[in-house]
Design a protein around this motif. Structure first.
Motif, PDB file in Angstrom:
ATOM      1  N   LYS A 360       0.832  -1.213   0.000  1.00  0.00           N
ATOM      2  CA  LYS A 360       0.000   0.000   0.000  1.00  0.00           C
ATOM      3  C   LYS A 360       0.871   1.270   0.000  1.00  0.00           C
ATOM      4  O   LYS A 360       0.611   2.218  -0.761  1.00  0.00           O
ATOM      5  CB  LYS A 360      -0.914  -0.004   1.228  1.00  0.00           C
ATOM      6  N   SER A 361       1.900   1.273   0.830  1.00  0.00           N
ATOM      7  CA  SER A 361       2.757   2.457   0.950  1.00  0.00           C
ATOM      8  C   SER A 361       3.430   2.790  -0.369  1.00  0.00           C
ATOM      9  O   SER A 361       3.519   3.973  -0.761  1.00  0.00           O
ATOM     10  CB  SER A 361       3.818   2.245   2.032  1.00  0.00           C
ATOM     11  N   LYS A 362       3.907   1.767  -1.085  1.00  0.00           N
ATOM     12  CA  LYS A 362       4.617   2.023  -2.342  1.00  0.00           C
ATOM     13  C   LYS A 362       3.673   2.538  -3.431  1.00  0.00           C
ATOM     14  O   LYS A 362       4.075   3.326  -4.278  1.00  0.00           O
ATOM     15  CB  LYS A 362       5.344   0.761  -2.794  1.00  0.00           C
ATOM     16  N   VAL A 363       2.423   2.072  -3.388  1.00  0.00           N
ATOM     17  CA  VAL A 363       1.446   2.592  -4.354  1.00  0.00           C
ATOM     18  C   VAL A 363       1.042   4.015  -3.968  1.00  0.00           C
ATOM     19  O   VAL A 363       0.953   4.911  -4.822  1.00  0.00           O
ATOM     20  CB  VAL A 363       0.219   1.658  -4.436  1.00  0.00           C
ATOM     21  N   ASP A 364       0.819   4.253  -2.677  1.00  0.00           N
ATOM     22  CA  ASP A 364       0.457   5.603  -2.218  1.00  0.00           C
ATOM     23  C   ASP A 364       1.558   6.615  -2.520  1.00  0.00           C
ATOM     24  O   ASP A 364       1.276   7.781  -2.809  1.00  0.00           O
ATOM     25  CB  ASP A 364       0.171   5.595  -0.712  1.00  0.00           C
ATOM     26  N   ASN A 365       2.810   6.159  -2.456  1.00  0.00           N
ATOM     27  CA  ASN A 365       3.942   7.046  -2.750  1.00  0.00           C
ATOM     28  C   ASN A 365       4.188   7.210  -4.249  1.00  0.00           C
ATOM     29  O   ASN A 365       5.161   7.843  -4.650  1.00  0.00           O
ATOM     30  CB  ASN A 365       5.212   6.521  -2.081  1.00  0.00           C
ATOM     31  N   GLN A 366       3.326   6.597  -5.058  1.00  0.00           N
ATOM     32  CA  GLN A 366       3.383   6.676  -6.523  1.00  0.00           C
ATOM     33  C   GLN A 366       4.650   6.056  -7.105  1.00  0.00           C
ATOM     34  O   GLN A 366       5.050   6.381  -8.223  1.00  0.00           O
ATOM     35  CB  GLN A 366       3.237   8.130  -6.988  1.00  0.00           C
ATOM     36  N   GLU A 367       5.275   5.126  -6.328  1.00  0.00           N
ATOM     37  CA  GLU A 367       6.376   4.339  -6.890  1.00  0.00           C
ATOM     38  C   GLU A 367       5.826   3.304  -7.863  1.00  0.00           C
ATOM     39  O   GLU A 367       6.499   2.898  -8.807  1.00  0.00           O
ATOM     40  CB  GLU A 367       7.144   3.641  -5.771  1.00  0.00           C
ATOM     41  N   HIS A 368       4.575   2.853  -7.604  1.00  0.00           N
ATOM     42  CA  HIS A 368       3.906   1.872  -8.453  1.00  0.00           C
ATOM     43  C   HIS A 368       2.443   2.252  -8.590  1.00  0.00           C
ATOM     44  O   HIS A 368       1.902   2.987  -7.762  1.00  0.00           O
ATOM     45  CB  HIS A 368       4.031   0.469  -7.849  1.00  0.00           C
ATOM     46  N   SER A 369       1.803   1.714  -9.631  1.00  0.00           N
ATOM     47  CA  SER A 369       0.385   2.017  -9.858  1.00  0.00           C
ATOM     48  C   SER A 369      -0.540   1.024  -9.182  1.00  0.00           C
ATOM     49  O   SER A 369      -1.651   1.381  -8.769  1.00  0.00           O
ATOM     50  CB  SER A 369       0.087   2.040 -11.367  1.00  0.00           C
ATOM     51  N   VAL A 370      -0.108  -0.232  -9.086  1.00  0.00           N
ATOM     52  CA  VAL A 370      -0.985  -1.267  -8.544  1.00  0.00           C
ATOM     53  C   VAL A 370      -0.152  -2.308  -7.802  1.00  0.00           C
ATOM     54  O   VAL A 370       1.004  -2.575  -8.174  1.00  0.00           O
ATOM     55  CB  VAL A 370      -1.823  -1.930  -9.672  1.00  0.00           C
ATOM     56  N   GLY A 371      -0.729  -2.877  -6.742  1.00  0.00           N
ATOM     57  CA  GLY A 371      -0.056  -3.934  -5.990  1.00  0.00           C
ATOM     58  C   GLY A 371      -0.991  -5.107  -5.804  1.00  0.00           C
ATOM     59  O   GLY A 371      -2.217  -4.933  -5.661  1.00  0.00           O
ATOM     60  N   PHE A 372      -0.428  -6.308  -5.817  1.00  0.00           N
ATOM     61  CA  PHE A 372      -1.210  -7.527  -5.641  1.00  0.00           C
ATOM     62  C   PHE A 372      -0.682  -8.321  -4.448  1.00  0.00           C
ATOM     63  O   PHE A 372       0.533  -8.524  -4.325  1.00  0.00           O
ATOM     64  CB  PHE A 372      -1.137  -8.414  -6.893  1.00  0.00           C
ATOM     65  N   GLY A 373      -1.595  -8.765  -3.594  1.00  0.00           N
ATOM     66  CA  GLY A 373      -1.230  -9.629  -2.476  1.00  0.00           C
ATOM     67  C   GLY A 373      -1.651 -11.054  -2.767  1.00  0.00           C
ATOM     68  O   GLY A 373      -2.758 -11.308  -3.284  1.00  0.00           O
ATOM     69  N   LEU A 374      -0.771 -12.016  -2.447  1.00  0.00           N
ATOM     70  CA  LEU A 374      -1.022 -13.429  -2.729  1.00  0.00           C
ATOM     71  C   LEU A 374      -1.119 -14.228  -1.435  1.00  0.00           C
ATOM     72  O   LEU A 374      -0.612 -13.808  -0.391  1.00  0.00           O
ATOM     73  CB  LEU A 374       0.097 -14.021  -3.595  1.00  0.00           C
ATOM     74  N   PHE A 375      -1.746 -15.374  -1.530  1.00  0.00           N
ATOM     75  CA  PHE A 375      -1.758 -16.338  -0.431  1.00  0.00           C
ATOM     76  C   PHE A 375      -0.512 -17.215  -0.574  1.00  0.00           C
ATOM     77  O   PHE A 375      -0.156 -17.619  -1.677  1.00  0.00           O
ATOM     78  CB  PHE A 375      -3.021 -17.193  -0.498  1.00  0.00           C
ATOM     79  N   PRO A 376       0.199 -17.504   0.529  1.00  0.00           N
ATOM     80  CA  PRO A 376       1.454 -18.257   0.388  1.00  0.00           C
ATOM     81  C   PRO A 376       1.247 -19.680  -0.116  1.00  0.00           C
ATOM     82  O   PRO A 376       0.230 -20.325   0.181  1.00  0.00           O
ATOM     83  CB  PRO A 376       2.033 -18.256   1.812  1.00  0.00           C
ATOM     84  N   ALA A 377       2.199 -20.158  -0.889  1.00  0.00           N
ATOM     85  CA  ALA A 377       2.196 -21.551  -1.333  1.00  0.00           C
ATOM     86  C   ALA A 377       2.464 -22.462  -0.144  1.00  0.00           C
ATOM     87  O   ALA A 377       3.010 -22.042   0.881  1.00  0.00           O
ATOM     88  CB  ALA A 377       3.263 -21.756  -2.405  1.00  0.00           C
ATOM     89  N   SER A 378       2.084 -23.710  -0.274  1.00  0.00           N
ATOM     90  CA  SER A 378       2.308 -24.689   0.789  1.00  0.00           C
ATOM     91  C   SER A 378       3.505 -25.573   0.451  1.00  0.00           C
ATOM     92  O   SER A 378       3.946 -25.639  -0.704  1.00  0.00           O
ATOM     93  CB  SER A 378       1.067 -25.569   0.975  1.00  0.00           C
TER      94      SER A 378
END
Length: 412
Positions: A360-378
């Motif tokens: 969230k911070s990197k998108v809010d700081n306009q370093e990136h446009s979009v961020g995706f969060g994943l569920f960890p692999a097992s």
């Protein structure tokens, strides 16, 4: 069956081990590296960064030779010593979250790597394999074990639990508040029992260290081909590994950040996502996926939940079930135009221990446009992918424990 051998480790004296041990070279910022080397003459960083002595960046064969020289100086100054007989080393790490990891440092077989007894789940880059092979050949040692994992084994667990009842050879806490313990096993009966227990295990998996293991294998081939008296028990036929049971392995996700929307407006981007996902706008509510095939997205100050439409996605094999692969096939490649995850500078990765707030911070700081969060692999997913001879996309897993360099050293 797995061939896991004891070896005569080169290691720091008890009074200096906390000063010698370091994280991997790449994990430090230049300022961190310099400050540690300024004030700690015993840090292993002085060995792997020999140019510091000359205040000069040194690379290639010249650097490798200087690494060798610094290493020999540490031995000459008796900062390092060598055990008299081959040993196994029980190594335990307790991190700042009070998670505990406990396993055995030993020599794993390059032949087992070749014959797929030791299985891989990640692609390696040929130039990195070759470069590190040449490095190993020149310096003559390896100071950071490959992390291997094996199915939980009662016989090995019993030996470890009895061993750690005794006073540790090493016990120290790092500045990261991880506490490290090491016990030496030199009793011949116990050594035989450990070897026999590992010999009953059909498959061992590389958890972390694919390039190191591949390079060690290439080195073993080189040295074997150039040794007319090769017998098979030479040190170069093995590589140093830290073997932990599967129940001790911790796998975190790597979240993805992308610099732009590939020329799409926010609305156009959401419409294209709708083909593959059920989308729910969660506003400023922080959303983190709680199960496989669910993703979080942070875009333009808002969180979204993305649920994969399984009726139109083909789970053809274990790789296709991996969330990192799903995101690549449905979003990163076709919509955002990111084809090569290794080289495209529009994508960045943030491991799950940093939490979704860092995305969230990197998108809010306009370093990136979009961020995706994943569920960890097992662990089971990792094993299935390796068993099917498939390879995960880069940065699919962030695995702990993370090991220190210089605590045990394996000479070829």
């Amino acid at each position: 069956m797995a061939k896991i051998h004891p070896f005569r480790a080169i290691r720091p004296t008890r009074d200096k081990v906390s000063l010698v041990a370091s994280r991997s070279y790449q994990s430090y910022t230049p300022n961190e590296r310099d400050s540690r080397m300024d004030y700690n003459p015993y840090s292993f960083l002085h060995i792997v960064n020999p140019g510091y002595k000359y205040q000069k960046e040194i690379s290639g064969e010249e650097r490798y030779k200087l690494v060798r020289n610094r290493y020999l100086e540490f031995k000459e100054d008796e900062i390092f010593m060598q055990d008299n007989t081959p040993c196994y080393y029980v190594y335990k790490i307790v991190n700042r979250e009070h998670e505990s990891f406990c396993g055995i440092i030993a020599a794993a077989s390059a032949e087992d790597y070749e014959n797929n007894v030791i299985k891989i789940h990640e692609d390696t880059l040929k130039n990195r394999e070759t470069t590190f092979k040449e490095y190993l050949k020149t310096v003559g040692f390896n100071a950071e074990p490959v992390l291997l994992t094996y199915p939980d084994n009662d016989a090995i667990a019993t030996i470890i639990s009895k061993t750690i009842e005794n006073r540790a050879e090493y016990e120290f806490t790092s500045t990261y508040r991880d506490t490290h313990y090491l016990w030496k096993i030199d009793d011949q009966k116990l050594i035989k029992s450990i070897q026999e227990a590992f010999s009953t295990i059909e498959t061992i998996y590389i958890a972390d260290g694919h390039h190191r293991s591949a390079s060690s294998y290439l080195l073993s081939k080189d040295l074997k081909d150039n040794n007319p008296n090769h017998e098979g028990n030479e040190a170069y036929n093995f590589f140093m590994s830290y073997l932990i049971p599967e129940s001790d392995l911790r796998i975190y996700e790597f979240n993805r950040l992308v610099k732009d929307l590939n020329g799409l407006s926010k609305e156009e981007f959401l419409i294209q996502l709708d083909e593959w996902f059920r989308i729910e706008n969660r506003g400023i509510e922080v959303y983190k996926p709680s199960k496989p095939h669910h993703f979080s997205m942070y875009l333009d100050g808002e969180f979204y939940s993305l649920y994969l439409r399984k009726t139109i996605y083909d789970f053809a094999d274990a790789l296709e079930e991996l969330d990192a692969q799903i995101l690549y096939k449905t979003v990163l490649k076709p919509i955002l135009g990111i084809h090569d995850l290794r080289t495209d500078n529009r994508i960045e990765y943030s491991h799950g221990k940093n939490d979704i707030i860092s995305v969230k911070s990197k998108v809010d700081n306009q370093e990136h446009s979009v961020g995706f969060g994943l569920f960890p692999a097992s662990v089971e997913q990792m094993k299935k992918i390796a068993d099917q001879g498939l390879k995960m996309p880069p940065k699919s897993t962030y695995i702990e424990p993370k090991l220190r360099s210089g605590i045990t050293i394996y000479e070829f």
